[in-house]
Design an enzyme around this catalytic site. Structure first.
Site, PDB file in Angstrom:
ATOM      1  N   ASP A  55       4.005  -5.861   3.725  1.00  0.00           N
ATOM      2  CA  ASP A  55       4.444  -4.895   2.719  1.00  0.00           C
ATOM      3  C   ASP A  55       5.364  -3.918   3.430  1.00  0.00           C
ATOM      4  O   ASP A  55       5.778  -4.166   4.571  1.00  0.00           O
ATOM      5  CB  ASP A  55       3.205  -4.174   2.154  1.00  0.00           C
ATOM      6  CG  ASP A  55       3.436  -3.571   0.787  1.00  0.00           C
ATOM      7  OD1 ASP A  55       4.433  -2.849   0.616  1.00  0.00           O
ATOM      8  OD2 ASP A  55       2.626  -3.826  -0.125  1.00  0.00           O
ATOM      9  N   HIS A  89       4.257   2.523  -0.410  1.00  0.00           N
ATOM     10  CA  HIS A  89       3.537   1.408  -1.018  1.00  0.00           C
ATOM     11  C   HIS A  89       2.594   0.733  -0.029  1.00  0.00           C
ATOM     12  O   HIS A  89       1.417   0.509  -0.324  1.00  0.00           O
ATOM     13  CB  HIS A  89       4.533   0.399  -1.574  1.00  0.00           C
ATOM     14  CG  HIS A  89       3.900  -0.667  -2.403  1.00  0.00           C
ATOM     15  ND1 HIS A  89       3.578  -1.906  -1.905  1.00  0.00           N
ATOM     16  CD2 HIS A  89       3.500  -0.680  -3.696  1.00  0.00           C
ATOM     17  CE1 HIS A  89       3.033  -2.640  -2.866  1.00  0.00           C
ATOM     18  NE2 HIS A  89       2.975  -1.917  -3.961  1.00  0.00           N
ATOM     19  N   ASN A 197       4.208  -8.343 -12.439  1.00  0.00           N
ATOM     20  CA  ASN A 197       4.136  -7.395 -13.549  1.00  0.00           C
ATOM     21  C   ASN A 197       5.119  -7.737 -14.653  1.00  0.00           C
ATOM     22  O   ASN A 197       5.784  -6.872 -15.212  1.00  0.00           O
ATOM     23  CB  ASN A 197       4.437  -5.976 -13.041  1.00  0.00           C
ATOM     24  CG  ASN A 197       3.520  -5.578 -11.921  1.00  0.00           C
ATOM     25  OD1 ASN A 197       2.335  -5.849 -11.967  1.00  0.00           O
ATOM     26  ND2 ASN A 197       4.050  -4.939 -10.904  1.00  0.00           N
ATOM     27  N   SER A 268      -0.238  -4.933  -7.841  1.00  0.00           N
ATOM     28  CA  SER A 268      -0.295  -4.594  -6.413  1.00  0.00           C
ATOM     29  C   SER A 268      -1.656  -4.043  -6.016  1.00  0.00           C
ATOM     30  O   SER A 268      -2.307  -4.579  -5.114  1.00  0.00           O
ATOM     31  CB  SER A 268       0.804  -3.590  -6.057  1.00  0.00           C
ATOM     32  OG  SER A 268       1.986  -4.229  -5.716  1.00  0.00           O
TER      33      SER A 268
END
Length: 390
Positions: A55, A89, A197, A268
């Site tokens: 990530d 994130h 998403n 996530s």
């Protein structure tokens, strides 16, 4: 040309700040309850397991992660190893997995686990569907160059990770990533990824299914969808056959880069939470292969769809306590008997020898009798005609 940027799935945290008067542990209690983490913690909290977070970079100075983060090289560029700056994130996802709860802060699903940060350059996409991504096929990797994700997977597998959490994704599979996924699985690494998403995109509304995101779409990867506080599928959560299980993904409290907390939504955080549960299983059963971990998660899930499975929440919402119990049963299950080369279907009663092809006997007698009667009748008629002529 391989792009270095990877789209972050879900992650844009809501701008609305949580009330300062409510401790974050109280805010996140519903998430822990939804996953039945309390029961699992009576058995293990993930000690001895390293979870790789592929990530954005993870902040090792965050109080919930202090002293437990190892950072690898930035995988965005294949030719230069440079340090990656911590990202909002990646830090949020790492804390959901292994936050210690220090100073009454956020606690992760596997608070005794460690984090291996495998940084990628990522671009965030709001999870509310306000920006509709246009699917574009990615390079097929035939150039011989590995994608950043493929490099990250191999790095994680070679540096002690037992679980890999990937709250990232893109459209279209890559050869180098398929090979890296197979490599990691062959080394016993459990791979968890956000399903995406895209549930409210125009394509999904028109076709009744969402585009597949990768790495969630690769075989062997545990794809995770998102549900709300009531356990219902979140409207934005992608619905396709890459979804194996689901987890909370609406209003999930996450740690902010530099301190503080805020709610977030998307697949996530759901994927990060499931990665934490996978870490608990690996702590309890270090040698359990990835497919058995996936079986433990899916077979014990709560809120199973009426048909047993659907492409919205998979086999249901992950239950950490039940998953550990399922893993215990799988670990002690006796293997089936070996089957020799000449017994491909195992032991059992032989089926009867089939009859030889041809007409059945009673049909032959019936046909013969009818033919005989016809012959006698015909002969009688001929004889009667001859007598009349005379």
């Amino acid at each position: 040309m391989l792009t270095a940027a990877v789209r972050v799935l879900a992650a844009a945290a809501l701008s609305l700040q949580s009330p300062a008067s409510v401790p974050v542990r109280d805010q996140q209690q519903w998430v822990l309850d939804a996953l039945n983490v309390g029961q699992a913690w009576t058995v293990t909290k993930g000690k001895g397991v390293t979870v790789a977070v592929i990530d954005g970079g993870v902040d090792p100075k965050l109080k919930e992660l202090r002293g437990k983060v190892t950072t690898g090289p930035d995988m965005s560029l294949s030719s230069v190893e440079r340090a990656a700056r911590p990202g909002a994130h990646g830090t949020a996802m790492a804390a959901l997995i292994a936050g210690t709860g220090a100073e009454e802060g956020l606690i992760g699903v596997a608070p005794d686990a460690r984090i291996l940060s495998v940084p990628l350059e990522v671009t965030e996409q709001p999870a509310d569907g306000s920006i509709e991504p246009q699917p574009a096929p990615r390079p097929d990797g035939d150039s011989g160059l590995e994608s950043p994700l493929a490099r990250g997977l191999r790095y994680a597998a070679n540096h002690g990770a037992k679980v890999v959490s990937m709250s990232i994704g893109g459209y279209g599979p890559l050869k180098s990533e398929r090979e890296a996924v197979s490599y990691a699985l062959s080394k016993g690494v459990v791979l968890v990824a956000a399903a995406g998403n895209d549930g409210q995109t125009r394509y999904a509304q028109t076709n009744g299914t969402s585009y597949w995101n990768f790495p969630a779409g690769y075989p062997g990867v545990i794809g995770v969808g998102a549900v709300d506080k009531q356990g219902r599928r979140a409207a934005f959560s992608s619905d396709n056959l890459s979804v194996l299980v689901a987890a909370p993904g609406v209003g999930v409290p996450v740690a902010r880069l530099g301190g503080g907390y805020q709610p977030a939504e998307g697949t996530s955080p759901a994927a990060a939470l499931v990665a934490g549960v996978a870490a608990l299983i690996k702590a309890r059963h270090p040698g359990m292969p990835p497919e058995r971990v996936a079986q433990a998660l899916s077979s014990s899930a709560r809120g199973r769809p009426a048909a047993g499975y659907d492409d919205k929440t998979g086999f249901g919402v992950v239950d950490a306590g039940a998953a550990l119990n399922a893993a215990d049963r799988l670990a002690t299950a006796k293997p089936g008997p070996d089957v020799s080369d000449d017994l491909h279907f195992g032991q059992g009663v032989d089926s009867p020898v089939p009859s030889r092809p041809g007409p059945e006997p009673w049909r032959l007698w019936l046909f013969g009798g009818a033919a005989l009667v016809a012959l006698v009748t015909f002969s009688g008629a001929v004889m009667a005609l001859n007598q009349r002529r005379r």
